[in-house]
Write a protein that holds these residues in place. Structure first.
Motif, PDB file in Angstrom:
ATOM      1  N   VAL A 273       3.246   4.903 -13.397  1.00 52.10           N
ATOM      2  CA  VAL A 273       4.288   4.268 -14.201  1.00 52.10           C
ATOM      3  C   VAL A 273       4.904   5.325 -15.109  1.00 52.10           C
ATOM      4  CG1 VAL A 273       4.832   2.431 -15.832  1.00 52.10           C
ATOM      5  CG2 VAL A 273       3.014   2.096 -14.142  1.00 52.10           C
ATOM      6  N   LEU A 274       6.174   5.653 -14.845  1.00 53.61           N
ATOM      7  CA  LEU A 274       6.844   6.727 -15.559  1.00 53.61           C
ATOM      8  C   LEU A 274       8.050   6.221 -16.342  1.00 53.61           C
ATOM      9  CD1 LEU A 274       6.936   9.456 -12.744  1.00 53.61           C
ATOM     10  CD2 LEU A 274       5.339   9.344 -14.670  1.00 53.61           C
ATOM     11  N   ALA A 275       8.198   6.730 -17.565  1.00 52.68           N
ATOM     12  CA  ALA A 275       9.427   6.507 -18.311  1.00 52.68           C
ATOM     13  C   ALA A 275      10.512   7.368 -17.684  1.00 52.68           C
ATOM     14  CB  ALA A 275       9.238   6.872 -19.777  1.00 52.68           C
ATOM     15  N   GLY A 276      11.743   6.852 -17.668  1.00 59.09           N
ATOM     16  CA  GLY A 276      12.823   7.569 -17.016  1.00 59.09           C
ATOM     17  C   GLY A 276      13.659   8.421 -17.929  1.00 59.09           C
ATOM     18  N   SER A 277      13.195   8.608 -19.165  1.00 59.11           N
ATOM     19  CA  SER A 277      13.952   9.401 -20.121  1.00 59.11           C
ATOM     20  C   SER A 277      12.982  10.011 -21.122  1.00 59.11           C
ATOM     21  CB  SER A 277      14.974   8.514 -20.843  1.00 59.11           C
ATOM     22  OG  SER A 277      15.752   9.255 -21.744  1.00 59.11           O
ATOM     23  N   ALA A 278      13.312  11.217 -21.595  1.00 57.03           N
ATOM     24  CA  ALA A 278      12.412  11.914 -22.516  1.00 57.03           C
ATOM     25  C   ALA A 278      12.428  11.330 -23.920  1.00 57.03           C
ATOM     26  CB  ALA A 278      12.788  13.395 -22.575  1.00 57.03           C
ATOM     27  N   ASP A 279      13.438  10.520 -24.240  1.00 58.36           N
ATOM     28  CA  ASP A 279      13.541  10.037 -25.610  1.00 58.36           C
ATOM     29  C   ASP A 279      12.587   8.904 -25.939  1.00 58.36           C
ATOM     30  OD1 ASP A 279      14.833   8.052 -24.192  1.00 58.36           O
ATOM     31  OD2 ASP A 279      16.653   8.051 -25.416  1.00 58.36           O
ATOM     32  N   PHE A 280      11.828   8.434 -24.957  1.00 58.46           N
ATOM     33  CA  PHE A 280      10.752   7.486 -25.286  1.00 58.46           C
ATOM     34  C   PHE A 280       9.448   7.876 -24.589  1.00 58.46           C
ATOM     35  CE2 PHE A 280      12.796   5.685 -21.587  1.00 58.46           C
ATOM     36  CZ  PHE A 280      11.905   4.833 -20.927  1.00 58.46           C
ATOM     37  N   ALA A 281       9.177   9.180 -24.635  1.00 51.82           N
ATOM     38  CA  ALA A 281       7.972   9.706 -23.987  1.00 51.82           C
ATOM     39  C   ALA A 281       6.699   9.162 -24.625  1.00 51.82           C
ATOM     40  CB  ALA A 281       7.976  11.230 -24.029  1.00 51.82           C
ATOM     41  N   ILE A 282       6.514   9.376 -25.933  1.00 52.16           N
ATOM     42  CA  ILE A 282       5.256   8.910 -26.533  1.00 52.16           C
ATOM     43  C   ILE A 282       5.236   7.384 -26.645  1.00 52.16           C
ATOM     44  CG2 ILE A 282       4.816  11.069 -27.746  1.00 52.16           C
ATOM     45  CD1 ILE A 282       5.622   9.703 -30.346  1.00 52.16           C
ATOM     46  N   GLN A 283       6.407   6.771 -26.769  1.00 53.73           N
ATOM     47  CA  GLN A 283       6.430   5.310 -26.796  1.00 53.73           C
ATOM     48  C   GLN A 283       5.892   4.750 -25.475  1.00 53.73           C
ATOM     49  OE1 GLN A 283       8.846   7.444 -27.655  1.00 53.73           O
ATOM     50  NE2 GLN A 283      10.429   6.495 -28.942  1.00 53.73           N
ATOM     51  N   SER A 284       6.252   5.394 -24.376  1.00 52.88           N
ATOM     52  CA  SER A 284       5.785   4.934 -23.070  1.00 52.88           C
ATOM     53  C   SER A 284       4.289   5.190 -22.895  1.00 52.88           C
ATOM     54  CB  SER A 284       6.569   5.610 -21.953  1.00 52.88           C
ATOM     55  OG  SER A 284       6.271   6.990 -21.869  1.00 52.88           O
TER      56      SER A 284
ATOM     57  N   PRO B 194       0.795  -1.240   0.000  1.00 51.99           N
ATOM     58  CA  PRO B 194       0.000   0.000   0.000  1.00 51.99           C
ATOM     59  C   PRO B 194       0.822   1.282   0.000  1.00 51.99           C
ATOM     60  CG  PRO B 194      -0.091  -1.077   2.143  1.00 51.99           C
ATOM     61  CD  PRO B 194       0.545  -2.048   1.203  1.00 51.99           C
ATOM     62  N   ARG B 195       2.100   1.208   0.375  1.00 56.71           N
ATOM     63  CA  ARG B 195       2.922   2.412   0.432  1.00 56.71           C
ATOM     64  C   ARG B 195       3.924   2.491  -0.717  1.00 56.71           C
ATOM     65  NH1 ARG B 195       4.187   2.189   6.940  1.00 56.71           N
ATOM     66  NH2 ARG B 195       2.040   2.447   7.623  1.00 56.71           N
ATOM     67  N   ILE B 196       3.836   1.559  -1.646  1.00 53.35           N
ATOM     68  CA  ILE B 196       4.661   1.626  -2.861  1.00 53.35           C
ATOM     69  C   ILE B 196       3.729   2.024  -3.996  1.00 53.35           C
ATOM     70  CG2 ILE B 196       6.156   0.373  -4.455  1.00 53.35           C
ATOM     71  CD1 ILE B 196       7.049  -1.367  -2.126  1.00 53.35           C
ATOM     72  N   VAL B 197       3.900   3.257  -4.504  1.00 51.07           N
ATOM     73  CA  VAL B 197       2.859   3.857  -5.339  1.00 51.07           C
ATOM     74  C   VAL B 197       3.281   4.167  -6.774  1.00 51.07           C
ATOM     75  CG1 VAL B 197       1.668   4.836  -3.336  1.00 51.07           C
ATOM     76  CG2 VAL B 197       3.462   6.162  -4.491  1.00 51.07           C
ATOM     77  N   GLY B 198       4.474   3.757  -7.166  1.00 46.44           N
ATOM     78  CA  GLY B 198       4.879   4.041  -8.536  1.00 46.44           C
ATOM     79  C   GLY B 198       6.249   3.484  -8.862  1.00 46.44           C
ATOM     80  N   VAL B 199       6.635   3.654 -10.126  1.00 48.13           N
ATOM     81  CA  VAL B 199       7.945   3.213 -10.579  1.00 48.13           C
ATOM     82  C   VAL B 199       8.459   4.159 -11.656  1.00 48.13           C
ATOM     83  CG1 VAL B 199       6.994   1.657 -12.353  1.00 48.13           C
ATOM     84  CG2 VAL B 199       9.293   1.236 -11.442  1.00 48.13           C
ATOM     85  N   LYS B 200       9.756   4.423 -11.628  1.00 48.61           N
ATOM     86  CA  LYS B 200      10.432   5.141 -12.695  1.00 48.61           C
ATOM     87  C   LYS B 200      11.303   4.129 -13.423  1.00 48.61           C
ATOM     88  CE  LYS B 200      13.932   8.589 -13.845  1.00 48.61           C
ATOM     89  NZ  LYS B 200      14.886   9.612 -13.406  1.00 48.61           N
ATOM     90  N   LEU B 201      11.057   3.964 -14.733  1.00 43.58           N
ATOM     91  CA  LEU B 201      11.774   2.974 -15.524  1.00 43.58           C
ATOM     92  C   LEU B 201      12.789   3.661 -16.437  1.00 43.58           C
ATOM     93  CD1 LEU B 201       8.723   0.716 -16.404  1.00 43.58           C
ATOM     94  CD2 LEU B 201      10.571   0.154 -14.820  1.00 43.58           C
ATOM     95  N   THR B 202      14.018   3.768 -15.956  1.00 41.10           N
ATOM     96  CA  THR B 202      15.084   4.334 -16.771  1.00 41.10           C
ATOM     97  C   THR B 202      15.746   3.249 -17.612  1.00 41.10           C
ATOM     98  OG1 THR B 202      15.408   5.986 -15.042  1.00 41.10           O
ATOM     99  CG2 THR B 202      17.130   5.841 -16.683  1.00 41.10           C
ATOM    100  N   CYS B 203      15.310   2.031 -17.431  1.00 42.19           N
ATOM    101  CA  CYS B 203      15.834   0.918 -18.226  1.00 42.19           C
ATOM    102  C   CYS B 203      15.460   1.043 -19.706  1.00 42.19           C
ATOM    103  CB  CYS B 203      15.328  -0.408 -17.677  1.00 42.19           C
ATOM    104  SG  CYS B 203      13.523  -0.520 -17.581  1.00 42.19           S
ATOM    105  N   GLY B 204      14.410   1.799 -20.019  1.00 43.76           N
ATOM    106  CA  GLY B 204      13.995   1.993 -21.404  1.00 43.76           C
ATOM    107  C   GLY B 204      13.226   0.825 -21.990  1.00 43.76           C
ATOM    108  N   ASN B 205      12.818  -0.106 -21.158  1.00 39.73           N
ATOM    109  CA  ASN B 205      12.118  -1.304 -21.626  1.00 39.73           C
ATOM    110  C   ASN B 205      10.614  -1.036 -21.679  1.00 39.73           C
ATOM    111  OD1 ASN B 205      10.913  -3.874 -21.903  1.00 39.73           O
ATOM    112  ND2 ASN B 205      12.604  -4.867 -20.824  1.00 39.73           N
TER     113      ASN B 205
END
Length: 335
Positions: A223-234, A183-194
């Motif tokens: 759920v967030l992408a960790g880089s701007a170069d795959f913004a719309i892909q995410s 309940p206290r884990i509310v998101g993820v930043k994925l800089t892996c680009g996957n």
């Protein structure tokens, strides 16, 4: 007693500033060029510039914030300055995410507590990696680490999956989805680009048990992408936005790229994404040194990173400035 503890636990996971879909910025830390002391004036000014551009949230102590170069007290100062700048400029609803990862459960919890006291709303946490070869098995160790931190942290946790910062450790979608049940884990930043991993996590968590009551505009698990170069892909894959260092330089271009996709203007979003991606390649290659150099070249502030990171040569500064040229031309056209 059990009922009282249950009520307190429920209170502990309440969220004052909800996480919304959009563009989040891992903000830079600025230093005096001579003493390398924290430059709070530049931190405040930069924070307000980002908020005025329309970013959804700001993260301190991320990779772009040189958290590994700061003491605990300095980390608190940066976060306090950021929160205060937002509040005094009228951006009281903008959440502040604070990088709190450390190698031990004890220090990570300590950082989370300090972040909360400094005005942070969420803790962004990398998995520990120094003794990764002793983890047995690694998934069990990582799940236990995040669970113990989340149990004790006064603010909710966002998982930070960045293999490049943790000796190549790349959390699988299975591990992240298991942790998302807390309940206290509310998101993820994925800089892996996957984006495949992002898609699996976004799809699975959309139907998970509701963690908050803020409405459909505020996802239960961000759920967030960790880089701007795959913004719309995410976004295509079901993500909610980005937490990207490039937005320090060109926040409006990042925001508009996301907006165009959401408005159904796919061709326009794709064209803008191409410019953003090219600019982000400059940021990726130069790291925080190159991002600060670009900010200095185009906007007149930014300065240098803290030693032992090197100061850029004249040739490097010139090359990085040129790498951001098309992006900055685009940024200047956006209102």
């Amino acid at each position: 007693m059990v009922l009282i503890e249950a009520v307190r636990a429920e209170e502990n996971i309440s969220i004052g500033r909800p996480l919304k879909p959009g563009v989040y910025v891992p903000t830079l830390c600025f230093f005096d060029p001579e003493t390398e002391d924290i430059d709070t004036e530049s931190i405040a000014r930069h924070t307000i510039r980002l908020a005025q551009a329309g970013v959804t949230g700001i993260a301190t102590q991320g990779s772009n914030g040189e958290a590994v170069h700061l003491t605990h007290r300095e980390r608190e100062l940066v976060t306090t300055t950021t929160r205060s700048a937002l509040d005094h400029a009228g951006f009281t609803n903008v959440p502040v995410i604070v990088g709190c990862g450390a190698q031990s459960v004890r220090e990570t919890i300590e950082l989370c507590s300090e972040a909360a006291e400094a005005g942070g709303d969420y803790a962004l946490v990398l998995p520990p990696s120094y003794y990764a070869t002793l983890f047995a098995p690694s998934s069990e160790t990582i799940i236990k680490y995040f669970t113990e931190v989340a149990d004790a942290s006064p603010i909710p946790i966002i998982i930070y999956n960045f293999p490049g910062a943790v000796n190549g450790m790349d959390l699988s979608s299975d591990i992240i989805l298991s942790l998302s049940q807390h309940p206290r884990i509310v998101g993820v930043k994925l800089t892996c680009g996957n984006t495949g991993k992002l898609n699996r996590i976004a799809a699975a968590t959309r139907s998970s048990t509701t963690k908050n009551t803020h409405g459909s505009a505020n996802p239960d698990f961000l759920v967030l992408a960790g880089s701007a170069d795959f913004a719309i892909q995410s976004l295509i894959a079901g993500g909610h936005g980005i937490l990207a260092g490039l937005a320090n330089i060109a926040p409006k271009a990042c925001i508009r790229t996301v907006e165009l996709y959401r408005e159904g203007k796919i061709a326009e979003a794709q064209r803008m994404q191409e410019v953003v991606s090219q600019g982000d390649w400059t940021a990726i290659r130069g790291g925080v040194v190159g991002v600060k150099s670009g900010l200095q070249s185009w906007l007149g502030y930014g300065g240098f990173t803290r030693s032992p990171l090197p100061r850029p040569t004249g040739e490097q500064s010139k090359a990085w400035k040129e790498g951001y040229r098309d992006l900055m031309a685009l940024e200047k056209t956006l209102l």
